[in-house]
Design an enzyme around this catalytic site. Structure first.
Site, PDB file in Angstrom:
ATOM      1  N   PRO A  56       0.821  -1.219   0.000  1.00 33.22           N
ATOM      2  CA  PRO A  56       0.000   0.000   0.000  1.00 33.22           C
ATOM      3  C   PRO A  56       0.851   1.264   0.000  1.00 33.22           C
ATOM      4  O   PRO A  56       1.876   1.345   0.681  1.00 33.22           O
ATOM      5  CB  PRO A  56      -0.804  -0.118   1.296  1.00 33.22           C
ATOM      6  CG  PRO A  56      -0.918  -1.592   1.522  1.00 33.22           C
ATOM      7  CD  PRO A  56       0.392  -2.157   1.063  1.00 33.22           C
ATOM      8  N   CYS A  57       0.389   2.247  -0.774  1.00 31.55           N
ATOM      9  CA  CYS A  57       1.196   3.443  -0.986  1.00 31.55           C
ATOM     10  C   CYS A  57       0.637   4.683  -0.290  1.00 31.55           C
ATOM     11  O   CYS A  57       1.253   5.751  -0.329  1.00 31.55           O
ATOM     12  CB  CYS A  57       1.310   3.738  -2.480  1.00 31.55           C
ATOM     13  SG  CYS A  57      -0.286   4.142  -3.250  1.00 31.55           S
TER      14      CYS A  57
END
Length: 212
Positions: A56-57
């Site tokens: 996840p960014c």
């Protein structure tokens, strides 16, 4: 030969399984080990050529509002752990460029250190999808690592420059106009209008080419 795909979100893995025939697992990878995944896929002690991941960014994104800390950020290191356990010939990891900025720099260094201590040469490159024909200006950092001194691959040379980027109009301009009542188009169930207020419709209409 893809051996396994995995994600924690059941909706994502259900959608994935409808489009691909290889195994997909709904699993929290922070709770998984490479040995467990080897058993689940039935690959035993076979060598793995490639492990690919996209942690996840949101915690690194420049669009983020609020504190820099995000509990999902540590998943970059969980990906590194699984790479070290699987010991593939090559790994690839995709994330936003913010991973190399102030919000992610220390974690990126820890990730690099972890993989180098596991015997990998580690490099990173920032790539723009628009330079490869995608109708979106989308920059992403790609980490890659390998176990031999000679890099086993090279990124492809860009096929587009700013003068000839593919536009959204190029990509979907030939689609028929969807029904005004927001029902699906008769020949394409995925092609429908979204609801917009007259004010938002007008705002979109006056955005200049290349604007936002």
């Amino acid at each position: 030969q893809i051996l396994l795909a995995a994600d924690k979100w059941g909706v994502a893995t259900e959608s994935y399984s409808l489009n691909f025939s290889h195994p997909v697992m709904t699993v929290d990878l922070t709770m998984a080990s490479a040995s467990m995944l080897r058993v689940a896929t039935g690959i035993g002690d076979r060598n793995v050529d490639l492990v690919v991941g996209g942690p996840p960014c949101q915690g690194f994104s420049i669009q983020r509002i609020g504190p820099d800390e995000d509990f999902r950020n540590h998943l970059v290191l969980e990906f590194g752990r699984l790479v070290a356990e699987f010991a593939p010939r090559l790994f690839l990891m995709e994330n936003v460029p913010g991973l190399l900025g102030k919000r992610g720099r220390e974690l990126a260094r820890a990730f690099e250190k972890m993989l180098r201590e596991s015997g990998y040469f580690v490099e990173a490159a920032i790539m723009n999808a628009a330079e490869y024909g995608v109708p979106q200006y989308r920059r992403r950092v790609i980490y890659y690592g390998w176990r031999t001194e000679e890099l086993p691959f090279r990124f492809p040379v860009p096929t587009c420059s700013e003068e000839n980027f593919v536009t959204v109009l190029d990509a979907i301009g030939d689609l028929p106009s969807p029904p005004e009542d927001r029902t699906p188009h008769p020949t394409d169930g995925l092609h429908r209008r979204t609801w917009l207020s007259p004010l938002n419709q007008r705002r979109i209409e006056i955005i200049p080419p290349g604007g936002g």
